[in-house]
Design a protein around this motif. Structure first.
Motif, PDB file in Angstrom:
ATOM      1  N   GLU A  25      12.734   7.176   3.050  1.00 38.96           N
ATOM      2  CA  GLU A  25      11.689   6.088   3.582  1.00 38.96           C
ATOM      3  C   GLU A  25      10.111   6.518   3.039  1.00 38.96           C
ATOM      4  OE1 GLU A  25      12.433   4.870   7.179  1.00 38.96           O
ATOM      5  OE2 GLU A  25      14.502   4.890   7.145  1.00 38.96           O
ATOM      6  N   GLN A  26       9.858   6.784   1.697  1.00 37.09           N
ATOM      7  CA  GLN A  26       8.638   6.875   1.359  1.00 37.09           C
ATOM      8  C   GLN A  26       7.692   5.702   1.391  1.00 37.09           C
ATOM      9  OE1 GLN A  26       8.470   9.526  -2.319  1.00 37.09           O
ATOM     10  NE2 GLN A  26      10.138  10.603  -1.624  1.00 37.09           N
ATOM     11  N   THR A  27       6.777   5.454   2.109  1.00 32.06           N
ATOM     12  CA  THR A  27       6.089   4.544   2.497  1.00 32.06           C
ATOM     13  C   THR A  27       4.711   4.487   2.233  1.00 32.06           C
ATOM     14  OG1 THR A  27       7.852   3.954   4.218  1.00 32.06           O
ATOM     15  CG2 THR A  27       5.733   2.546   4.296  1.00 32.06           C
ATOM     16  N   GLN A  28       3.856   3.622   1.571  1.00 30.61           N
ATOM     17  CA  GLN A  28       2.582   3.437   1.180  1.00 30.61           C
ATOM     18  C   GLN A  28       1.747   3.210   2.468  1.00 30.61           C
ATOM     19  OE1 GLN A  28       1.362   1.649  -2.311  1.00 30.61           O
ATOM     20  NE2 GLN A  28      -0.777   1.674  -1.878  1.00 30.61           N
ATOM     21  N   MET A  29       0.862   3.856   2.904  1.00 32.24           N
ATOM     22  CA  MET A  29      -0.097   3.603   4.062  1.00 32.24           C
ATOM     23  C   MET A  29      -1.466   3.176   3.840  1.00 32.24           C
ATOM     24  SD  MET A  29       2.334   4.201   6.308  1.00 32.24           S
ATOM     25  CE  MET A  29       1.649   4.232   7.897  1.00 32.24           C
ATOM     26  N   THR A  30      -1.958   3.307   2.667  1.00 38.33           N
ATOM     27  CA  THR A  30      -3.244   2.770   2.475  1.00 38.33           C
ATOM     28  C   THR A  30      -3.153   1.791   1.138  1.00 38.33           C
ATOM     29  OG1 THR A  30      -4.239   4.905   1.022  1.00 38.33           O
ATOM     30  CG2 THR A  30      -4.573   4.618   3.588  1.00 38.33           C
ATOM     31  N   PHE A  31      -4.086   0.927   0.991  1.00 40.77           N
ATOM     32  CA  PHE A  31      -3.862  -0.003  -0.189  1.00 40.77           C
ATOM     33  C   PHE A  31      -5.285  -0.150  -0.685  1.00 40.77           C
ATOM     34  CE2 PHE A  31      -0.022  -0.297   2.631  1.00 40.77           C
ATOM     35  CZ  PHE A  31       0.582  -0.488   1.787  1.00 40.77           C
ATOM     36  N   ASP A  32      -6.171   0.684  -0.778  1.00 40.65           N
ATOM     37  CA  ASP A  32      -7.628   0.604  -1.062  1.00 40.65           C
ATOM     38  C   ASP A  32      -7.730   0.617  -2.385  1.00 40.65           C
ATOM     39  OD1 ASP A  32     -10.479   0.785  -1.237  1.00 40.65           O
ATOM     40  OD2 ASP A  32     -10.551   2.007   0.512  1.00 40.65           O
ATOM     41  N   GLU A  33      -8.274  -0.404  -3.092  1.00 46.16           N
ATOM     42  CA  GLU A  33      -8.396  -0.384  -4.455  1.00 46.16           C
ATOM     43  C   GLU A  33      -9.952  -0.010  -4.769  1.00 46.16           C
ATOM     44  OE1 GLU A  33      -6.066  -0.929  -6.697  1.00 46.16           O
ATOM     45  OE2 GLU A  33      -4.622  -0.832  -5.019  1.00 46.16           O
ATOM     46  N   THR A  34     -10.654   0.474  -4.010  1.00 44.38           N
ATOM     47  CA  THR A  34     -12.044   0.930  -4.373  1.00 44.38           C
ATOM     48  C   THR A  34     -12.167   2.419  -4.173  1.00 44.38           C
ATOM     49  OG1 THR A  34     -12.844   0.640  -1.980  1.00 44.38           O
ATOM     50  CG2 THR A  34     -12.794  -1.268  -3.601  1.00 44.38           C
TER      51      THR A  34
END
Length: 306
Positions: free
Chosen positions: A216-225
């Motif tokens: 269950e590898q899950t992305q926690m941040t989605f910052d494109e900057t």
């Protein structure tokens, strides 16, 4: 090419003080404490040398950091002269070290004399002769399970840097990630159920979380900057602090020194992160967990180059 760049950068951890001297620059390190409730900053002590990666001891009495290849401890409440933690032959320790949850031992990453490649050892908190845990290299320690039975670390075993886990007593390591390029900074949550880490698999470096078995590898941040590194979970399991570089300041898989960076805070269940500290630093600032046991404060290192 990216993997090669990262490997070169990682090796600089062992000789960063020498590098600064060769470049004719003087490093001033400020060991600081941040209070998450009040937003107050406190400079605990300044050093006229490179100091990196504070750990806060579980009993709250000490901050442990590395400098010049050795480990030192200093009181966060009444800082006097730092006390060296004797580590016998291990005098090339880098900024990947962790104190066990019971405070009895420290896991260290030491560049061996034979090939200068980082391997993981454990040593009693008061010091002693380190015991080798990972014969293979390079291995960079970032987490010890709450029960003190397992280590999690970043390692190159196949031309790719991935997250691994291994019993503290030694044995067969288990590869937990297989994404292209770089997975780094693995750290157990306080309940031992999850491992937090950072991965460049989606383009920029982002914070991720998985179950301790790698599922269950899950992305926690989605910052494109920003490129986000080294998530550290507070002892109460509620908050995560991590360091971020502005997009474009470096390659996504690099964590360099001497950069304008941010320390950011987010809820452990996920959600928006906010910047709480802006500083000059990067490599060495907050590579490992530095939360106080009360989850109200954490330590980090700010730098000045002269």
């Amino acid at each position: 090419m990216k993997r090669r760049v990262y490997y070169i950068v990682a090796l600089l951890v062992f000789c960063s003080m020498v590098t600064a001297q060769q470049n004719g620059r003087r490093v001033i390190s400020f060991l600081e404490i941040y209070d998450v409730n009040t937003g107050a900053h406190k400079v605990l002590r300044s050093f006229d040398r490179l100091v990196e990666a504070p750990n806060w001891s579980p009993d709250g009495q000490w901050l442990v950091y590395n400098s010049g290849g050795r480990l030192y401890r200093i009181s966060p409440d009444n800082p006097g002269e730092p006390v060296e933690i004797p580590t016998d032959f291990a005098t090339n320790c880098n900024n990947d070290h962790i104190i066990s949850a019971d405070g009895k031992f420290i896991g260290i990453s030491h560049g061996t004399a034979e090939d200068r490649r980082s391997r993981i050892y454990v040593v009693p908190f008061e010091g002693g002769v380190p015991r080798l845990v990972t014969p293979m290299s390079p291995s960079y320690l970032h987490g010890i399970s709450p029960d003190g039975k397992f280590l999690t670390y970043c390692a190159d075993r196949n031309g790719n840097y991935d997250v691994y886990a291994l019993p503290v007593v030694g044995g067969v390591e288990k590869r937990l990630t297989e994404a292209e390029d770089l997975d780094d900074g693995p750290e157990y949550s306080p309940d031992g159920r999850h491992i937090w880490f950072n991965s460049v698999r989606t383009g920029l470096m982002q914070v991720w979380r998985m179950k301790a078995d790698g599922s269950e590898q899950t992305q926690m941040t989605f910052d494109e900057t920003r490129n986000s590194w080294f998530p550290h979970v507070s002892p109460d399991g509620k908050s995560v602090v991590f360091i971020a570089y502005k997009k474009g300041d470096l390659a996504p898989n690099q964590h360099l020194a001497n950069k304008n960076v941010e320390l950011r805070l987010m809820p452990a269940e996920g959600g928006e992160a906010r910047t709480i500290v802006e500083l000059f630093g990067g490599q060495g600032t907050i590579n490992v967990n530095s939360w106080a046991p009360d989850s109200k404060r954490f330590a980090y290192v700010n730098y000045k180059i002269e």
